[in-house]
Structure formats: C-alpha cells, structure tokens
Design a protein around this motif. Structure first.
Motif, mmCIF file in Angstrom:
data_model
loop_
_atom_site.group_PDB
_atom_site.id
_atom_site.type_symbol
_atom_site.label_atom_id
_atom_site.label_comp_id
_atom_site.label_asym_id
_atom_site.label_seq_id
_atom_site.Cartn_x
_atom_site.Cartn_y
_atom_site.Cartn_z
ATOM 1 N N GLY A 166 30.254 39.185 36.471
ATOM 2 C CA GLY A 166 29.874 38.634 35.174
ATOM 3 C C GLY A 166 28.681 39.354 34.579
ATOM 4 O O GLY A 166 28.614 39.569 33.362
ATOM 5 N N VAL A 175 38.849 40.646 38.938
ATOM 6 C CA VAL A 175 38.297 39.506 39.681
ATOM 7 C C VAL A 175 39.021 39.336 41.014
ATOM 8 O O VAL A 175 38.386 39.096 42.051
ATOM 9 C CB VAL A 175 38.401 38.216 38.845
ATOM 10 C CG1 VAL A 175 38.008 37.001 39.689
ATOM 11 C CG2 VAL A 175 37.497 38.295 37.626
ATOM 12 N N THR A 198 33.958 47.570 34.632
ATOM 13 C CA THR A 198 33.848 46.357 33.816
ATOM 14 C C THR A 198 32.857 46.561 32.678
ATOM 15 O O THR A 198 33.074 46.083 31.555
ATOM 16 C CB THR A 198 33.414 45.173 34.694
ATOM 17 O OG1 THR A 198 34.374 44.989 35.739
ATOM 18 C CG2 THR A 198 33.302 43.896 33.884
ATOM 19 N N LEU A 212 34.843 30.178 37.822
ATOM 20 C CA LEU A 212 35.684 31.051 38.630
ATOM 21 C C LEU A 212 35.590 30.678 40.110
ATOM 22 O O LEU A 212 36.595 30.666 40.832
ATOM 23 C CB LEU A 212 35.289 32.514 38.404
ATOM 24 C CG LEU A 212 35.535 33.047 36.982
ATOM 25 C CD1 LEU A 212 34.914 34.425 36.826
ATOM 26 C CD2 LEU A 212 37.012 33.088 36.649
ATOM 27 N N ALA A 270 40.998 42.003 33.245
ATOM 28 C CA ALA A 270 39.896 41.191 33.759
ATOM 29 C C ALA A 270 40.277 40.369 34.997
ATOM 30 O O ALA A 270 39.575 40.444 36.017
ATOM 31 C CB ALA A 270 39.356 40.290 32.659
ATOM 32 N N PRO A 271 41.358 39.567 34.976
ATOM 33 C CA PRO A 271 41.683 38.811 36.191
ATOM 34 C C PRO A 271 42.067 39.699 37.361
ATOM 35 O O PRO A 271 41.830 39.350 38.528
ATOM 36 C CB PRO A 271 42.850 37.915 35.758
ATOM 37 C CG PRO A 271 43.416 38.562 34.541
ATOM 38 C CD PRO A 271 42.268 39.236 33.866
ATOM 39 N N THR A 307 39.971 33.559 32.498
ATOM 40 C CA THR A 307 39.451 34.811 31.941
ATOM 41 C C THR A 307 40.076 35.117 30.586
ATOM 42 O O THR A 307 39.401 35.636 29.694
ATOM 43 C CB THR A 307 39.688 35.985 32.908
ATOM 44 O OG1 THR A 307 41.082 36.063 33.247
ATOM 45 C CG2 THR A 307 38.874 35.818 34.183
ATOM 46 N N SER A 308 41.342 34.763 30.388
ATOM 47 C CA SER A 308 41.953 34.957 29.072
ATOM 48 C C SER A 308 41.273 34.069 28.037
ATOM 49 O O SER A 308 41.078 34.484 26.888
ATOM 50 C CB SER A 308 43.453 34.643 29.125
ATOM 51 O OG SER A 308 44.132 35.575 29.923
ATOM 52 N N THR A 315 43.731 33.915 35.611
ATOM 53 C CA THR A 315 44.238 34.561 34.405
ATOM 54 C C THR A 315 43.959 33.700 33.172
ATOM 55 O O THR A 315 43.507 34.209 32.134
ATOM 56 C CB THR A 315 45.753 34.814 34.528
ATOM 57 O OG1 THR A 315 45.980 35.694 35.633
ATOM 58 C CG2 THR A 315 46.304 35.465 33.264
ATOM 59 N N ALA A 320 30.507 30.435 33.521
ATOM 60 C CA ALA A 320 31.614 31.286 33.961
ATOM 61 C C ALA A 320 31.659 31.539 35.468
ATOM 62 O O ALA A 320 32.718 31.364 36.084
ATOM 63 C CB ALA A 320 31.603 32.605 33.187
#
Length: 410
Positions: A360, A341, A239, A139, A337-338, A159-160, A156, A135
């Motif tokens: 993460g 980030v 998070t 990213l 989440a996005p 992370t989705s 997006t 991950a």
C-alpha cells in the motif's frame, strides 16, 4: 438470532491464521462492505482531481498548485499504510478500521474548512494519514477471516473498488461541486465515514490476537526483513510505476485536456465514466482470471496497460477511441493489483500485514508522484504525457518478470 460477533459459536472462533479450521466469516456481506468502504476511503485521494479548478479559484492559486493537495494526501497515506499494517496484525483489523474511521471523519470535515492552499495541503496530509488505516486492514481481514476459496474473489473486489474510487469519486465530486461547491464534497465524505461505523461493527468480526513476545515491535521489525527480498522489492517498485501511471493519466485528463474535449466539462465527465464498465467486469471475471497463475496475470496486465496508454497517446482528438483505450487501461490496472497482492501474500505468509502495508505504501507513493509527473510534463501535451506514462508501465513489466520466472522454476 444472535449476532455473529456475540454468538457463542463465533465469540472466539475468528481465525487468526488462514490455516486454522474455523467457521469462516460470511463472504457476501463482508466483501460488499469492504468494497464499498474501499471506494469511500481510497477515493478521498482522487476527489481533488475533479476539484482542481474550483479549489484554485477559491484558494487564490492555480490548478497545477492544487495538485499538491493530492500529492500531500498520497505521501501521508503511504506513511499511514506502514503504520496500519502492523497495527492490524497486532490489534485486529476491525479495531483498526473502526478507530481509523473515527479520526478520518474529523480530518475530512476539517479539509472542508481550509481557508488557503497551505492549510488545505496540511489538512489533506492529516486526512491521508488517517484514511490509510482502512486498506491494509481490509486486505488483512479478507485473508484471515474468509474461506480460502473466497479470498481471491474478495481481494479482486476490494482492490477493484479501490481503483473504481478513482473514477467514481471524481464523477461524484464533479457533480457535487457543480451544485453545492467543492467544500460540500468533504462534508458528504465525512458524513458517509461516520455512518459506515454502524455496518463495520455489525458485519466485521474481532480478530483473536496471537500471543507473541515481540508484540507491536515485532510486527514493525518484519518490514526491513521483507525489503531485503529482491523479488518483493521489484514488486513494490512495479506497483509504484503502475499507480503513478494510473493517477498521471487522470490528472492529464483534468489539466492537460485531450485536444478533442479540452474545456468541455461534460465530455471530461464522460471520459472519466468510460472506465466504469471495466471496473465492474474485472471482479465479475475474477474466477476466470484466477485460472492464470498470479505472476502471469500480473505481467500480462502490466503489458496491456502499457499498450493501451501508448495507443491512447495518439487518440486525443478521437473521444470514443480514447475512451475505449482508457477502459482497457483501467481494466488492466484493476487486474494487475490483486495479482500483485496474491504474489506478495504468497511470499510473506507470516507477515502479511507488514507485506501488504509495504504494498500500500508503494501504491500511494506512486499515486503521489502521478500528479507531479503530469504537472512537470504539461508542456508535452496530453499525447506526450501518455507516451512517458507508457514507458513507465514498460518498466513495470520488467520489474514483474522475475516473479514469473520464479513461478516457472517452482
């Protein structure tokens, strides 16, 4: 036609910073590959949530004890994230993803052979540590190799996909375990990891390294500096709250059972699947969502998640209404989440790998706490668990608010 990795045009043009004027990597195949791998790798965390009962029977223990296989994976994944981010900064995302897939394949196959619960917990820790290489590298790759106008959509989608893994891999694991047994879930997972090495080598580009004097030590040294920044720490804590809530809700579905569907495997499967439309809709709506500033998106998404869980806590006997509440909840998590980030990347432009690694780590500390939170609150019933989860999400809203105020001040 020569391959992008080996053609003269691309052999040294892979950008090392997002501000260089490069030939960017092709967006569609890159996003598709990283999203699919996100489902597979991150989904290893969640497979056991659908296997708690068959694993407990085979290993001679209880479903509540088997939740430790999820917690062990999550904590090891969090540690692995801390290692993988700086490694990605230093050696390049593709190299770290490739090495991680090789060792994660072996670790996943080993889990399938676990003879008892302590061994399963130990092997799941190894699996989590190795799966964590994906991950942060993915990213970081999206930020470094995709054109700026594609990055928001890429983040997006990736992370989705990672959140979709919680639903998709639970559904897949439940179906495979019903027909082939729970060990087959890990055989299949290991096989898919091994096969994915082929598109990784074909689609992803190697990263040109920066010539830095500090090397790997400098990459790791960025982490304590980032943790001295209060707004970033608040985002990391938010998070933790978000992911502990996310996993706690689905663990509650598995072991606490809403009163209307407890003991009905088909109904539980349908409830898990009810969130899938949200996980498709959020990436599709990414261009619309990105019209809102990332801090505002984060705060609104946290608030919607808290509201959906609070309402869902009163809907245990109404399957359709509960499914709709879970759909809204998952959509909010996938949107939050996005956004987080993006905020983190904007706050740490020169240490993105380390910053995303800490993000993460926060995600999977939260994901690790989720099953134990549900286990500790089982006596409160499904509704009681969800009300505590809603309170944790309100705390997440409060932690995210400083970034909104900072954005307005700018």
């Amino acid at each position: 036609m020569s391959h992008p990795v080996t053609s003269p045009r691309h052999s040294t043009a892979a950008p090392d910073t997002p501000d260089q004027p490069p030939s960017w990597a092709p967006a569609a195949p890159t996003i598709a590959l990283l999203t699919a791998l996100g489902v597979l790798m991150v989904g290893q965390m969640y497979t056991v949530l659908a296997l708690l009962h068959p694993m407990a029977t085979a290993l001679g223990t209880t479903p509540e004890q088997v939740t430790w296989t999820a917690t062990a994976f999550g904590f090891a994944y969090a540690v692995g994230f801390l290692l993988a981010g700086p490694l990605s900064d230093r050696y390049g995302s593709r190299a770290v993803i490739t090495a991680g897939l090789v060792v994660a394949t072996a670790a996943t196959l080993a889990v399938s052979a676990a003879p008892d619960l302590p061994t399963a917990i130990a092997l799941r820790s190894v699996q989590g540590l190795t799966a964590a290489t994906f991950a942060p590298s993915a990213l970081s790759y999206a930020v470094h190799h995709l054109a700026p106008q594609r990055r928001g959509t890429a983040l997006t989608c990736i992370t989705s996909g990672m959140f979709a893994a919680a639903v998709l891999l639970q559904i897949g694991a439940q179906a495979v375990a019903a027909g082939l047994g729970w060990r087959a879930v890990f055989w299949i997972g290991a096989s898919l990891m091994a096969l994915s090495l082929i598109p990784v080598r074909r689609v992803l580009r190697p990263t040109a390294h920066r010539a830095t004097g500090g090397g790997l030590r400098q990459a790791f040294a960025a982490m304590p500096r980032l943790l001295r920044r209060p707004r970033l720490v608040a985002l990391y804590l938010s998070t933790v709250a978000l992911m502990s809530a996310f996993v706690a809700v689905y663990t509650a579905v598995a072991i606490a059972g809403p009163s209307g569907i407890a003991g009905n495997s088909s109904a539980i499967l349908a409830l898990r699947a009810s969130a899938l439309p949200a996980l498709v809709a959020v990436p599709v709506l990414a261009p619309v969502l990105q019209r809102l500033a990332a801090p505002l998106r984060a705060v609104l998404a946290f608030a919607l998640a808290a509201l959906a869980v609070a309402v869902g806590s009163f809907l245990g006997g109404h399957t359709v209404a509960l499914a709709f509440a879970l759909l809204l909840f998952v959509a909010a998590v996938a949107a939050a989440a996005p956004a987080v980030v993006e905020i983190i990347n904007s706050h740490a432009p020169h240490a993105r790998g380390a910053a995303v690694a800490l993000y993460g780590c926060s995600m999977f500390i939260g994901a690790s706490l989720g099953p134990q939170l549900t286990g500790a609150l089982t006596g409160l019933g499904f509704g009681g668990i969800l009300r505590i989860v809603a309170a944790a999400l309100v705390l997440g809203v409060l932690l995210a608010l400083p970034t909104l105020r900072h954005h307005r001040a700018d």
